[in-house]
Design a protein around this motif. Structure first.
Motif, short mmCIF file in Angstrom:
data_model
loop_
_atom_site.label_atom_id
_atom_site.label_comp_id
_atom_site.label_asym_id
_atom_site.label_seq_id
_atom_site.Cartn_x
_atom_site.Cartn_y
_atom_site.Cartn_z
N ALA A 135 -23.70 4.50 -6.65
CA ALA A 135 -23.28 3.72 -7.82
C ALA A 135 -22.09 4.40 -8.50
CB ALA A 135 -24.44 3.56 -8.79
N ASP A 136 -22.18 5.72 -8.65
CA ASP A 136 -21.07 6.46 -9.26
C ASP A 136 -19.80 6.31 -8.43
OD1 ASP A 136 -22.86 7.21 -11.11
OD2 ASP A 136 -23.00 9.31 -10.52
N ALA A 189 -19.01 3.92 -6.31
CA ALA A 189 -18.48 2.55 -6.39
C ALA A 189 -17.68 2.36 -7.67
CB ALA A 189 -19.63 1.55 -6.33
N THR A 190 -18.21 2.90 -8.78
CA THR A 190 -17.50 2.75 -10.04
C THR A 190 -16.13 3.43 -9.99
OG1 THR A 190 -19.64 2.81 -11.13
CG2 THR A 190 -17.70 3.06 -12.53
N TRP A 191 -16.12 4.67 -9.53
CA TRP A 191 -14.84 5.39 -9.47
C TRP A 191 -13.86 4.71 -8.53
CZ3 TRP A 191 -13.07 8.72 -12.88
CH2 TRP A 191 -13.98 9.40 -13.68
N GLY A 195 -13.79 1.50 -7.65
CA GLY A 195 -13.33 0.24 -8.25
C GLY A 195 -12.26 0.48 -9.29
N VAL A 196 -12.52 1.45 -10.15
CA VAL A 196 -11.59 1.74 -11.23
C VAL A 196 -10.25 2.25 -10.69
CG1 VAL A 196 -11.18 3.33 -13.12
CG2 VAL A 196 -13.32 2.06 -12.99
N LEU A 234 -9.02 1.53 -7.81
CA LEU A 234 -8.36 0.37 -7.21
C LEU A 234 -7.64 -0.45 -8.27
CD1 LEU A 234 -8.28 -0.86 -4.37
CD2 LEU A 234 -10.14 -2.38 -5.06
N VAL A 235 -8.32 -0.72 -9.39
CA VAL A 235 -7.72 -1.52 -10.46
C VAL A 235 -6.51 -0.81 -11.05
CG1 VAL A 235 -8.10 -2.50 -12.74
CG2 VAL A 235 -9.88 -2.70 -11.00
N ALA A 236 -6.71 0.46 -11.41
CA ALA A 236 -5.61 1.21 -12.03
C ALA A 236 -4.45 1.33 -11.05
CB ALA A 236 -6.10 2.59 -12.45
N SER A 270 -3.62 -0.70 -8.58
CA SER A 270 -2.91 -1.97 -8.43
C SER A 270 -2.01 -2.24 -9.62
CB SER A 270 -3.90 -3.12 -8.27
OG SER A 270 -4.89 -2.81 -7.34
N ALA A 271 -2.54 -1.99 -10.82
CA ALA A 271 -1.74 -2.23 -12.02
C ALA A 271 -0.47 -1.39 -11.98
CB ALA A 271 -2.55 -1.91 -13.28
N LEU A 272 -0.63 -0.12 -11.66
CA LEU A 272 0.54 0.75 -11.63
C LEU A 272 1.47 0.36 -10.49
CD1 LEU A 272 -1.17 4.15 -12.45
CD2 LEU A 272 0.23 2.71 -13.94
N TRP A 273 0.89 -0.09 -9.38
CA TRP A 273 1.70 -0.51 -8.23
C TRP A 273 2.63 -1.66 -8.62
CZ3 TRP A 273 -0.63 -2.80 -3.05
CH2 TRP A 273 0.40 -2.86 -2.08
#
Lengths: 284, 287
Positions: free
Chosen positions: B18-19, B21-23, B25-26, B28-30, B32-35
Protein backbone atom coordinates in the motif's frame (compact mmCIF):
# COMPACT_ATOMS: atom_id res chain seq x y z
CA UNK A 1 -33.80 60.66 -5.08
CA UNK A 2 -34.93 59.84 -1.59
CA UNK A 3 -33.11 57.09 0.16
CA UNK A 4 -35.89 54.51 0.47
CA UNK A 5 -36.59 54.92 -3.24
CA UNK A 6 -32.89 54.51 -4.07
CA UNK A 7 -32.80 51.40 -1.93
CA UNK A 8 -35.79 50.03 -3.74
CA UNK A 9 -34.20 50.56 -7.16
CA UNK A 10 -30.97 49.12 -5.91
CA UNK A 11 -32.67 45.97 -4.73
CA UNK A 12 -34.50 45.63 -8.04
CA UNK A 13 -31.16 45.98 -9.79
CA UNK A 14 -29.68 43.15 -7.76
CA UNK A 15 -32.72 40.99 -8.39
CA UNK A 16 -32.47 41.68 -12.12
CA UNK A 17 -28.78 40.70 -12.21
CA UNK A 18 -29.51 37.51 -10.32
CA UNK A 19 -32.46 36.65 -12.57
CA UNK A 20 -30.44 37.34 -15.71
CA UNK A 21 -27.54 35.21 -14.46
CA UNK A 22 -29.92 32.40 -13.66
CA UNK A 23 -31.58 32.75 -17.05
CA UNK A 24 -28.35 32.21 -19.01
CA UNK A 25 -28.57 28.44 -18.70
CA UNK A 26 -32.21 28.51 -19.79
CA UNK A 27 -31.17 30.55 -22.82
CA UNK A 28 -28.38 28.10 -23.65
CA UNK A 29 -30.68 25.08 -23.54
CA UNK A 30 -33.44 26.94 -25.40
CA UNK A 31 -31.19 27.89 -28.32
CA UNK A 32 -29.69 24.40 -28.46
CA UNK A 33 -33.23 23.02 -28.70
CA UNK A 34 -34.26 25.50 -31.39
CA UNK A 35 -31.14 24.80 -33.46
CA UNK A 36 -31.42 21.04 -33.14
CA UNK A 37 -35.15 20.96 -33.85
CA UNK A 38 -34.90 20.55 -37.67
CA UNK A 39 -32.74 17.44 -37.25
CA UNK A 40 -34.87 16.00 -34.47
CA UNK A 41 -38.07 16.55 -36.44
CA UNK A 42 -36.75 15.43 -39.86
CA UNK A 43 -34.45 12.58 -38.94
CA UNK A 44 -35.73 11.57 -35.53
CA UNK A 45 -33.33 10.69 -32.75
CA UNK A 46 -33.25 6.99 -33.73
CA UNK A 47 -31.27 7.57 -36.93
CA UNK A 48 -28.19 8.60 -34.99
CA UNK A 49 -28.04 5.17 -33.41
CA UNK A 50 -29.36 2.95 -36.23
CA UNK A 51 -27.50 4.37 -39.27
CA UNK A 52 -24.34 2.42 -39.89
CA UNK A 53 -21.97 5.27 -40.70
CA UNK A 54 -21.47 9.00 -40.19
CA UNK A 55 -21.63 10.44 -43.70
CA UNK A 56 -23.90 13.51 -43.55
CA UNK A 57 -23.58 14.52 -47.20
CA UNK A 58 -24.67 10.99 -48.17
CA UNK A 59 -27.59 10.96 -45.78
CA UNK A 60 -26.05 8.62 -43.22
CA UNK A 61 -26.23 9.86 -39.65
CA UNK A 62 -24.83 7.04 -37.50
CA UNK A 63 -23.06 8.39 -34.43
CA UNK A 64 -22.48 5.13 -32.58
CA UNK A 65 -18.74 5.08 -33.34
CA UNK A 66 -18.37 8.56 -31.89
CA UNK A 67 -20.54 7.75 -28.88
CA UNK A 68 -18.37 4.71 -28.22
CA UNK A 69 -15.26 6.87 -28.72
CA UNK A 70 -16.48 9.33 -26.09
CA UNK A 71 -17.47 6.57 -23.67
CA UNK A 72 -14.23 4.60 -24.01
CA UNK A 73 -11.93 7.59 -23.68
CA UNK A 74 -13.91 8.83 -20.67
CA UNK A 75 -13.99 5.40 -19.04
CA UNK A 76 -10.27 4.85 -19.53
CA UNK A 77 -9.39 8.27 -18.15
CA UNK A 78 -11.65 7.84 -15.10
CA UNK A 79 -10.25 4.38 -14.37
CA UNK A 80 -6.75 5.88 -14.28
CA UNK A 81 -7.51 9.25 -12.72
CA UNK A 82 -9.75 8.09 -9.85
CA UNK A 83 -7.18 5.84 -8.12
CA UNK A 84 -4.35 8.29 -8.79
CA UNK A 85 -6.42 11.19 -7.47
CA UNK A 86 -7.35 9.28 -4.33
CA UNK A 87 -3.71 8.24 -3.81
CA UNK A 88 -2.74 11.90 -4.18
CA UNK A 89 -5.15 12.94 -1.44
CA UNK A 90 -4.08 10.06 0.81
CA UNK A 91 -0.47 11.09 0.28
CA UNK A 92 -1.16 14.69 1.32
CA UNK A 93 -2.91 13.63 4.52
CA UNK A 94 -1.10 10.53 5.74
CA UNK A 95 2.34 10.36 4.15
CA UNK A 96 3.77 13.75 3.28
CA UNK A 97 5.27 16.11 5.85
CA UNK A 98 3.32 19.40 5.92
CA UNK A 99 5.70 21.26 3.59
CA UNK A 100 5.77 18.50 1.03
CA UNK A 101 1.98 18.21 1.14
CA UNK A 102 1.63 21.94 0.42
CA UNK A 103 4.12 21.70 -2.42
CA UNK A 104 2.32 18.69 -3.87
CA UNK A 105 -1.06 20.46 -3.62
CA UNK A 106 0.36 23.40 -5.58
CA UNK A 107 1.54 20.94 -8.20
CA UNK A 108 -1.94 19.44 -8.52
CA UNK A 109 -3.42 22.95 -8.77
CA UNK A 110 -0.87 23.70 -11.45
CA UNK A 111 -2.10 20.64 -13.33
CA UNK A 112 -5.65 21.98 -13.00
CA UNK A 113 -4.60 25.37 -14.34
CA UNK A 114 -2.86 24.19 -17.51
CA UNK A 115 -5.12 25.03 -20.46
CA UNK A 116 -6.63 22.28 -22.54
CA UNK A 117 -4.81 23.40 -25.66
CA UNK A 118 -1.42 23.15 -23.94
CA UNK A 119 -2.17 19.56 -22.91
CA UNK A 120 -3.11 18.98 -26.54
CA UNK A 121 0.14 20.49 -27.79
CA UNK A 122 2.17 18.36 -25.38
CA UNK A 123 0.18 15.28 -26.33
CA UNK A 124 0.62 15.93 -30.03
CA UNK A 125 4.33 16.67 -29.97
CA UNK A 126 5.54 14.42 -27.15
CA UNK A 127 3.05 11.68 -26.32
CA UNK A 128 1.78 10.77 -29.80
CA UNK A 129 5.28 10.15 -31.27
CA UNK A 130 6.13 7.92 -28.28
CA UNK A 131 2.99 5.86 -28.84
CA UNK A 132 3.66 5.83 -32.60
CA UNK A 133 7.11 4.30 -32.09
CA UNK A 134 5.47 1.56 -30.07
CA UNK A 135 2.38 1.06 -32.20
CA UNK A 136 1.57 3.45 -35.08
CA UNK A 137 -0.18 5.76 -35.90
CA UNK A 138 0.13 7.29 -32.44
CA UNK A 139 -2.96 9.48 -32.56
CA UNK A 140 -5.19 7.04 -30.76
CA UNK A 141 -7.69 6.16 -28.10
CA UNK A 142 -4.72 5.61 -25.77
CA UNK A 143 -3.35 9.11 -26.35
CA UNK A 144 -6.81 10.56 -25.68
CA UNK A 145 -7.11 8.55 -22.45
CA UNK A 146 -3.70 9.61 -21.15
CA UNK A 147 -4.17 13.30 -21.87
CA UNK A 148 -7.68 13.22 -20.37
CA UNK A 149 -6.35 11.46 -17.28
CA UNK A 150 -3.97 14.32 -16.55
CA UNK A 151 -6.73 16.86 -17.10
CA UNK A 152 -9.34 15.30 -14.80
CA UNK A 153 -7.00 14.01 -12.11
CA UNK A 154 -6.95 17.33 -10.20
CA UNK A 155 -10.75 17.25 -9.89
CA UNK A 156 -10.65 13.88 -8.09
CA UNK A 157 -7.55 14.81 -6.09
CA UNK A 158 -8.90 18.14 -4.80
CA UNK A 159 -12.35 16.79 -3.84
CA UNK A 160 -10.78 13.74 -2.14
CA UNK A 161 -8.26 15.97 -0.39
CA UNK A 162 -10.92 18.16 1.19
CA UNK A 163 -13.04 15.10 2.09
CA UNK A 164 -10.17 13.43 3.94
CA UNK A 165 -9.49 16.76 5.64
CA UNK A 166 -13.05 16.85 7.00
CA UNK A 167 -13.00 13.40 8.61
CA UNK A 168 -13.27 13.67 12.39
CA UNK A 169 -9.80 13.31 13.87
CA UNK A 170 -11.17 11.02 16.61
CA UNK A 171 -12.10 8.39 14.03
CA UNK A 172 -8.55 8.20 12.72
CA UNK A 173 -6.98 8.44 16.18
CA UNK A 174 -9.26 5.66 17.40
CA UNK A 175 -8.19 3.42 14.56
CA UNK A 176 -4.53 3.99 15.36
CA UNK A 177 -5.29 3.25 19.02
CA UNK A 178 -6.74 -0.11 17.97
CA UNK A 179 -3.32 -0.95 16.64
CA UNK A 180 -4.01 -0.55 12.93
CA UNK A 181 -1.05 0.30 10.78
CA UNK A 182 -0.98 3.47 8.68
CA UNK A 183 -2.11 1.60 5.58
CA UNK A 184 -4.78 -0.11 7.66
CA UNK A 185 -6.12 3.21 8.95
CA UNK A 186 -6.16 4.68 5.45
CA UNK A 187 -7.74 1.83 3.51
CA UNK A 188 -10.02 0.39 6.21
CA UNK A 189 -11.18 3.53 7.99
CA UNK A 190 -10.44 6.84 6.26
CA UNK A 191 -11.12 6.02 2.60
CA UNK A 192 -14.32 4.02 3.27
CA UNK A 193 -15.58 6.86 5.49
CA UNK A 194 -14.97 9.38 2.72
CA UNK A 195 -16.45 7.19 -0.03
CA UNK A 196 -19.36 9.50 -0.81
CA UNK A 197 -17.06 12.43 -1.47
CA UNK A 198 -14.75 10.21 -3.49
CA UNK A 199 -17.72 9.18 -5.63
CA UNK A 200 -18.68 12.85 -6.02
CA UNK A 201 -15.21 13.75 -7.18
CA UNK A 202 -15.13 10.86 -9.63
CA UNK A 203 -18.50 11.81 -11.12
CA UNK A 204 -17.41 15.44 -11.56
CA UNK A 205 -14.24 14.22 -13.23
CA UNK A 206 -16.32 12.00 -15.53
CA UNK A 207 -18.42 15.01 -16.50
CA UNK A 208 -15.26 16.97 -17.34
CA UNK A 209 -13.90 14.13 -19.44
CA UNK A 210 -17.09 13.82 -21.49
CA UNK A 211 -17.18 17.54 -22.23
CA UNK A 212 -13.48 18.04 -22.93
CA UNK A 213 -12.79 19.04 -26.50
CA UNK A 214 -9.53 20.61 -27.57
CA UNK A 215 -6.92 18.32 -26.01
CA UNK A 216 -8.77 15.20 -27.13
CA UNK A 217 -9.32 16.62 -30.59
CA UNK A 218 -5.58 17.20 -30.96
CA UNK A 219 -4.46 13.68 -30.02
CA UNK A 220 -7.33 11.32 -30.91
CA UNK A 221 -6.78 11.29 -34.68
CA UNK A 222 -10.26 12.48 -35.59
CA UNK A 223 -11.15 9.36 -37.59
CA UNK A 224 -14.73 8.16 -37.15
CA UNK A 225 -13.87 4.62 -36.15
CA UNK A 226 -15.17 1.95 -33.82
CA UNK A 227 -11.89 1.11 -32.09
CA UNK A 228 -10.88 -2.51 -31.58
CA UNK A 229 -7.66 -1.65 -29.76
CA UNK A 230 -6.18 1.17 -27.71
CA UNK A 231 -3.92 2.15 -30.59
CA UNK A 232 -6.60 2.95 -33.14
CA UNK A 233 -7.63 6.53 -33.85
CA UNK A 234 -11.08 7.64 -32.71
CA UNK A 235 -13.34 10.66 -32.85
CA UNK A 236 -15.33 11.83 -29.86
CA UNK A 237 -18.67 13.68 -29.96
CA UNK A 238 -17.02 16.93 -28.87
CA UNK A 239 -14.25 16.56 -31.46
CA UNK A 240 -16.93 16.00 -34.10
CA UNK A 241 -18.57 19.32 -33.27
CA UNK A 242 -15.24 21.17 -33.34
CA UNK A 243 -14.17 19.57 -36.63
CA UNK A 244 -17.39 19.99 -38.62
CA UNK A 245 -19.15 23.06 -37.23
CA UNK A 246 -17.23 25.45 -39.48
CA UNK A 247 -18.67 24.06 -42.71
CA UNK A 248 -21.79 22.15 -41.66
CA UNK A 249 -25.13 23.35 -43.03
CA UNK A 250 -28.78 22.39 -42.81
CA UNK A 251 -29.52 19.06 -41.17
CA UNK A 252 -25.81 18.42 -40.72
CA UNK A 253 -25.38 21.57 -38.67
CA UNK A 254 -28.57 20.85 -36.80
CA UNK A 255 -27.27 17.38 -35.97
CA UNK A 256 -24.20 18.88 -34.35
CA UNK A 257 -26.52 20.84 -32.08
CA UNK A 258 -28.31 17.59 -31.21
CA UNK A 259 -24.91 16.28 -30.12
CA UNK A 260 -24.44 19.39 -28.00
CA UNK A 261 -27.84 18.85 -26.40
CA UNK A 262 -26.97 15.22 -25.58
CA UNK A 263 -23.65 16.33 -24.07
CA UNK A 264 -25.39 18.89 -21.87
CA UNK A 265 -27.94 16.32 -20.70
CA UNK A 266 -25.21 13.77 -19.88
CA UNK A 267 -23.02 16.27 -18.07
CA UNK A 268 -25.85 17.92 -16.15
CA UNK A 269 -27.13 14.53 -15.00
CA UNK A 270 -23.68 13.58 -13.73
CA UNK A 271 -23.18 16.92 -11.98
CA UNK A 272 -26.62 16.75 -10.36
CA UNK A 273 -26.04 13.23 -9.05
CA UNK A 274 -22.61 14.35 -7.79
CA UNK A 275 -24.16 17.34 -6.00
CA UNK A 276 -26.80 15.13 -4.35
CA UNK A 277 -24.10 12.77 -3.14
CA UNK A 278 -22.04 15.69 -1.91
CA UNK A 279 -24.94 17.27 0.02
CA UNK A 280 -25.65 14.23 2.19
CA UNK A 281 -23.36 13.78 5.18
CA UNK A 282 -20.09 11.96 4.71
CA UNK A 283 -19.75 8.55 6.28
CA UNK A 284 -22.70 6.56 7.56
CA UNK B 1 -14.16 -4.98 15.14
CA UNK B 2 -12.82 -8.45 15.95
CA UNK B 3 -12.49 -9.50 12.33
CA UNK B 4 -11.02 -6.11 11.56
CA UNK B 5 -8.16 -6.92 13.88
CA UNK B 6 -7.95 -10.51 12.73
CA UNK B 7 -7.64 -9.30 9.16
CA UNK B 8 -4.33 -7.73 10.06
CA UNK B 9 -2.64 -11.10 9.48
CA UNK B 10 -0.31 -10.60 6.51
CA UNK B 11 0.16 -7.05 7.63
CA UNK B 12 3.76 -6.07 6.90
CA UNK B 13 3.65 -7.21 3.27
CA UNK B 14 0.27 -5.70 2.49
CA UNK B 15 1.14 -2.45 4.26
CA UNK B 16 4.39 -2.31 2.36
CA UNK B 17 2.53 -2.72 -0.92
CA UNK B 18 0.00 0.00 0.00
CA UNK B 19 2.83 2.38 0.88
CA UNK B 20 4.63 1.54 -2.33
CA UNK B 21 1.50 2.10 -4.44
CA UNK B 22 0.97 5.50 -2.85
CA UNK B 23 4.53 6.65 -3.46
CA UNK B 24 4.50 5.31 -7.01
CA UNK B 25 1.18 6.99 -7.82
CA UNK B 26 2.28 10.30 -6.41
CA UNK B 27 5.60 10.17 -8.22
CA UNK B 28 3.74 9.43 -11.46
CA UNK B 29 1.41 12.41 -10.98
CA UNK B 30 4.15 14.82 -9.97
CA UNK B 31 6.40 13.55 -12.74
CA UNK B 32 3.72 14.03 -15.40
CA UNK B 33 2.89 17.52 -14.20
CA UNK B 34 6.53 18.55 -14.29
CA UNK B 35 7.00 16.79 -17.63
CA UNK B 36 4.22 18.81 -19.32
CA UNK B 37 5.40 22.14 -17.91
CA UNK B 38 9.09 21.44 -18.48
CA UNK B 39 8.46 20.31 -22.06
CA UNK B 40 6.51 23.43 -22.96
CA UNK B 41 9.09 25.72 -21.41
CA UNK B 42 12.03 23.76 -22.85
CA UNK B 43 10.69 23.83 -26.40
CA UNK B 44 9.12 27.24 -26.27
CA UNK B 45 11.39 29.51 -24.32
CA UNK B 46 13.79 29.85 -27.27
CA UNK B 47 11.01 31.31 -29.42
CA UNK B 48 10.04 33.98 -26.93
CA UNK B 49 11.76 37.35 -26.99
CA UNK B 50 10.68 40.94 -27.21
CA UNK B 51 10.28 40.72 -30.98
CA UNK B 52 7.98 37.70 -30.65
CA UNK B 53 5.62 39.62 -28.40
CA UNK B 54 5.65 42.82 -30.44
CA UNK B 55 5.46 41.71 -34.08
CA UNK B 56 2.47 40.45 -36.01
CA UNK B 57 2.30 36.83 -37.19
CA UNK B 58 3.54 36.22 -40.75
CA UNK B 59 3.21 33.24 -43.08
CA UNK B 60 0.18 31.84 -41.19
CA UNK B 61 2.05 32.20 -37.92
CA UNK B 62 5.18 30.21 -38.82
CA UNK B 63 7.18 33.42 -38.76
CA UNK B 64 6.75 36.68 -36.91
CA UNK B 65 5.23 36.96 -33.47
CA UNK B 66 1.95 37.20 -31.66
CA UNK B 67 1.30 40.92 -31.16
CA UNK B 68 -2.09 40.93 -32.93
CA UNK B 69 -3.05 37.74 -31.11
CA UNK B 70 -2.26 39.34 -27.75
CA UNK B 71 -4.33 42.41 -28.64
CA UNK B 72 -7.29 40.23 -29.68
CA UNK B 73 -6.94 38.15 -26.51
CA UNK B 74 -6.91 41.28 -24.37
CA UNK B 75 -9.99 42.70 -26.13
CA UNK B 76 -11.93 39.44 -25.76
CA UNK B 77 -11.09 39.38 -22.05
CA UNK B 78 -12.07 43.02 -21.72
CA UNK B 79 -15.48 42.41 -23.31
CA UNK B 80 -15.94 39.27 -21.22
CA UNK B 81 -15.22 40.98 -17.92
CA UNK B 82 -17.07 44.19 -18.76
CA UNK B 83 -20.19 42.10 -19.28
CA UNK B 84 -19.68 39.50 -16.57
CA UNK B 85 -18.40 41.66 -13.74
CA UNK B 86 -21.37 44.00 -13.07
CA UNK B 87 -23.84 41.18 -13.67
CA UNK B 88 -21.90 38.78 -11.48
CA UNK B 89 -21.41 41.33 -8.72
CA UNK B 90 -25.12 42.17 -8.66
CA UNK B 91 -26.11 38.52 -8.65
CA UNK B 92 -23.61 37.68 -5.91
CA UNK B 93 -24.86 40.58 -3.72
CA UNK B 94 -28.42 39.38 -4.24
CA UNK B 95 -27.55 35.79 -3.38
CA UNK B 96 -25.60 36.65 -0.27
CA UNK B 97 -28.04 39.24 1.13
CA UNK B 98 -31.48 38.19 -0.12
CA UNK B 99 -30.83 34.76 -1.58
CA UNK B 100 -32.44 32.50 0.98
CA UNK B 101 -35.85 32.30 -0.72
CA UNK B 102 -37.02 30.25 -3.71
CA UNK B 103 -35.58 32.79 -6.16
CA UNK B 104 -32.13 32.44 -4.62
CA UNK B 105 -32.37 28.65 -4.71
CA UNK B 106 -33.38 28.72 -8.38
CA UNK B 107 -30.52 31.05 -9.34
CA UNK B 108 -28.00 28.91 -7.45
CA UNK B 109 -29.24 25.73 -9.07
CA UNK B 110 -29.14 27.32 -12.53
CA UNK B 111 -25.59 28.49 -11.95
CA UNK B 112 -24.55 25.01 -10.83
CA UNK B 113 -25.94 23.58 -14.03
CA UNK B 114 -24.30 26.35 -16.06
CA UNK B 115 -20.95 25.54 -14.44
CA UNK B 116 -21.26 21.99 -15.75
CA UNK B 117 -22.01 22.88 -19.37
CA UNK B 118 -19.07 21.79 -21.56
CA UNK B 119 -17.21 24.66 -23.20
CA UNK B 120 -17.83 23.41 -26.74
CA UNK B 121 -21.56 23.73 -26.02
CA UNK B 122 -21.08 27.38 -25.05
CA UNK B 123 -19.39 27.69 -28.42
CA UNK B 124 -22.47 26.28 -30.15
CA UNK B 125 -24.75 28.57 -28.16
CA UNK B 126 -22.63 31.63 -28.96
CA UNK B 127 -22.56 30.71 -32.64
CA UNK B 128 -26.36 30.86 -32.75
CA UNK B 129 -27.26 33.47 -30.18
CA UNK B 130 -24.57 36.14 -30.37
CA UNK B 131 -23.25 35.51 -33.88
CA UNK B 132 -26.55 34.96 -35.70
CA UNK B 133 -29.58 36.05 -33.65
CA UNK B 134 -28.01 39.22 -32.26
CA UNK B 135 -26.18 39.69 -35.57
CA UNK B 136 -22.73 40.29 -34.13
CA UNK B 137 -21.04 37.99 -36.67
CA UNK B 138 -17.70 36.36 -35.98
CA UNK B 139 -16.40 39.06 -33.72
CA UNK B 140 -14.48 39.85 -30.59
CA UNK B 141 -17.76 41.08 -29.12
CA UNK B 142 -19.53 37.76 -29.80
CA UNK B 143 -16.58 35.76 -28.41
CA UNK B 144 -16.24 37.90 -25.30
CA UNK B 145 -19.95 37.78 -24.51
CA UNK B 146 -20.06 34.00 -24.93
CA UNK B 147 -17.07 33.70 -22.61
CA UNK B 148 -18.87 35.94 -20.13
CA UNK B 149 -21.69 33.38 -19.92
CA UNK B 150 -19.11 30.71 -19.19
CA UNK B 151 -17.23 32.53 -16.41
CA UNK B 152 -20.38 33.79 -14.63
CA UNK B 153 -20.67 30.77 -12.29
CA UNK B 154 -17.10 30.91 -10.94
CA UNK B 155 -17.27 34.71 -10.68
CA UNK B 156 -20.55 34.66 -8.75
CA UNK B 157 -19.55 31.76 -6.50
CA UNK B 158 -16.29 33.41 -5.44
CA UNK B 159 -17.89 36.82 -4.97
CA UNK B 160 -20.80 35.42 -2.98
CA UNK B 161 -18.36 33.63 -0.70
CA UNK B 162 -16.50 36.89 -0.19
CA UNK B 163 -19.72 38.63 0.88
CA UNK B 164 -21.23 35.91 3.00
CA UNK B 165 -17.89 35.41 4.75
CA UNK B 166 -18.04 38.92 6.22
CA UNK B 167 -18.91 39.14 9.93
CA UNK B 168 -22.59 39.79 10.69
CA UNK B 169 -21.50 42.71 12.94
CA UNK B 170 -20.55 44.70 9.83
CA UNK B 171 -24.17 44.64 8.69
CA UNK B 172 -25.57 45.38 12.15
CA UNK B 173 -23.00 48.09 12.80
CA UNK B 174 -23.64 49.81 9.50
CA UNK B 175 -27.40 49.65 10.05
CA UNK B 176 -26.93 51.17 13.51
CA UNK B 177 -25.02 54.04 11.90
CA UNK B 178 -28.08 54.77 9.79
CA UNK B 179 -27.07 53.20 6.49
CA UNK B 180 -29.90 51.80 4.38
CA UNK B 181 -29.58 48.46 2.56
CA UNK B 182 -27.81 49.93 -0.48
CA UNK B 183 -25.48 51.95 1.73
CA UNK B 184 -24.59 48.89 3.79
CA UNK B 185 -23.80 46.89 0.67
CA UNK B 186 -21.98 49.53 -1.33
CA UNK B 187 -20.12 51.47 1.36
CA UNK B 188 -19.43 48.87 4.02
CA UNK B 189 -19.62 45.34 2.64
CA UNK B 190 -18.26 46.01 -0.86
CA UNK B 191 -14.97 47.55 0.30
CA UNK B 192 -14.57 44.85 2.93
CA UNK B 193 -15.17 42.11 0.39
CA UNK B 194 -13.00 43.73 -2.28
CA UNK B 195 -10.04 41.31 -2.02
CA UNK B 196 -12.41 38.39 -2.48
CA UNK B 197 -13.91 40.11 -5.52
CA UNK B 198 -10.48 40.60 -7.00
CA UNK B 199 -9.75 36.91 -6.40
CA UNK B 200 -12.94 35.96 -8.25
CA UNK B 201 -12.13 38.36 -11.07
CA UNK B 202 -8.62 37.00 -11.45
CA UNK B 203 -9.76 33.37 -11.39
CA UNK B 204 -12.42 34.23 -13.97
CA UNK B 205 -9.80 35.84 -16.21
CA UNK B 206 -7.63 32.73 -15.82
CA UNK B 207 -10.51 30.50 -16.80
CA UNK B 208 -11.35 32.67 -19.80
CA UNK B 209 -7.72 32.83 -20.95
CA UNK B 210 -7.38 29.05 -20.94
CA UNK B 211 -10.48 28.62 -23.05
CA UNK B 212 -10.38 27.65 -26.70
CA UNK B 213 -13.46 25.69 -27.71
CA UNK B 214 -15.84 28.56 -26.92
CA UNK B 215 -14.06 30.89 -29.31
CA UNK B 216 -13.63 28.78 -32.46
CA UNK B 217 -17.12 29.56 -33.74
CA UNK B 218 -17.60 32.94 -32.09
CA UNK B 219 -14.56 35.20 -32.27
CA UNK B 220 -13.02 33.37 -35.19
CA UNK B 221 -9.63 32.70 -36.71
CA UNK B 222 -8.53 35.98 -38.29
CA UNK B 223 -5.00 36.78 -37.14
CA UNK B 224 -4.55 40.38 -38.28
CA UNK B 225 -4.90 43.36 -35.98
CA UNK B 226 -8.58 43.84 -35.08
CA UNK B 227 -10.01 47.23 -36.13
CA UNK B 228 -12.94 47.19 -33.76
CA UNK B 229 -14.83 44.96 -31.38
CA UNK B 230 -16.98 43.84 -34.30
CA UNK B 231 -13.91 42.52 -36.07
CA UNK B 232 -12.88 38.89 -35.81
CA UNK B 233 -9.83 38.23 -33.65
CA UNK B 234 -7.84 35.12 -32.83
CA UNK B 235 -7.04 34.52 -29.17
CA UNK B 236 -3.81 33.03 -27.86
CA UNK B 237 -5.12 29.54 -27.10
CA UNK B 238 -6.74 29.25 -30.53
CA UNK B 239 -3.48 30.43 -32.11
CA UNK B 240 -1.64 27.56 -30.40
CA UNK B 241 -4.28 25.12 -31.62
CA UNK B 242 -4.17 26.37 -35.19
CA UNK B 243 -0.38 26.45 -35.40
CA UNK B 244 0.04 22.93 -34.08
CA UNK B 245 -2.85 21.30 -35.95
CA UNK B 246 -3.31 23.14 -39.23
CA UNK B 247 0.04 24.78 -40.03
CA UNK B 248 2.89 22.42 -40.95
CA UNK B 249 6.06 23.83 -39.42
CA UNK B 250 4.13 25.88 -36.90
CA UNK B 251 5.22 23.91 -33.83
CA UNK B 252 8.08 26.23 -32.90
CA UNK B 253 5.86 29.29 -32.66
CA UNK B 254 3.04 27.23 -31.14
CA UNK B 255 5.39 26.40 -28.28
CA UNK B 256 6.42 30.05 -28.03
CA UNK B 257 2.79 31.10 -27.72
CA UNK B 258 2.17 28.26 -25.22
CA UNK B 259 4.99 29.53 -23.00
CA UNK B 260 3.50 33.03 -23.03
CA UNK B 261 0.04 31.67 -22.21
CA UNK B 262 1.37 29.38 -19.49
CA UNK B 263 3.38 32.16 -17.85
CA UNK B 264 0.43 34.56 -17.83
CA UNK B 265 -1.78 31.82 -16.36
CA UNK B 266 0.78 30.83 -13.73
CA UNK B 267 0.95 34.41 -12.53
CA UNK B 268 -2.83 34.90 -12.68
CA UNK B 269 -3.75 31.61 -11.00
CA UNK B 270 -0.99 32.12 -8.45
CA UNK B 271 -2.30 35.54 -7.42
CA UNK B 272 -5.94 34.41 -7.57
CA UNK B 273 -5.25 31.30 -5.51
CA UNK B 274 -3.26 33.25 -2.95
CA UNK B 275 -5.96 35.92 -2.61
CA UNK B 276 -8.78 33.41 -2.31
CA UNK B 277 -6.90 31.34 0.27
CA UNK B 278 -6.04 34.46 2.22
CA UNK B 279 -9.38 36.27 2.05
CA UNK B 280 -12.07 33.70 1.46
CA UNK B 281 -10.46 31.13 3.65
CA UNK B 282 -10.22 28.39 1.08
CA UNK B 283 -8.68 27.85 -2.27
CA UNK B 284 -10.79 27.79 -5.37
CA UNK B 285 -9.16 26.23 -8.35
CA UNK B 286 -10.10 27.55 -11.74
CA UNK B 287 -10.87 24.39 -13.60
Amino acid sequence: MSRPLADKWFRWGLLASAALSGAVVVLVVLFLLVASWPALADLGPGRYLTDTRWYPSGGLWGMSAMIVGTLLSTLGAVLLAAPLGILSAVFCHYYAPARMATLYRRLVELLAGIPSVVYGLWGLVVLVPIIARWHPPGTSLLAAILVLTLMILPTVALVADSALGQLPGSQVAGAYALGLSRAGVIWRIAVPAARRALATGTLLATARAIGETMAVLMVCGGVVNLPTSLFEPIRTLTANIALEMSYAEGLHRSSLFVTGLVLVLAVVTLVTVADRLGEEPTGG
Amino acid sequence: MANLLAAQGGRPLRDGLADLATWLGVTLVAGSALWVVADVIWHGVGAVNWGFVTTAPQDAGRAGGISTILVATFLVLLVCMTAALPLGLGAAMYLSEYGRGPMGRWVRRSLDVLAGVPSIVFGLFGAVFFVQVLGLGFSILAGGLTLACMVLPILIRTTEMAFSGLPQEYRAGAAALGFGPSGILLRVLLPAAAPGLVAGLILGVGRALAETAVLIFTSGYVDRMPDSLLDSGRVLSLHIFDLSMNVPGGDHNAYGAAVVLLLILLVINGIGGWLSRRWIGRGIVAS
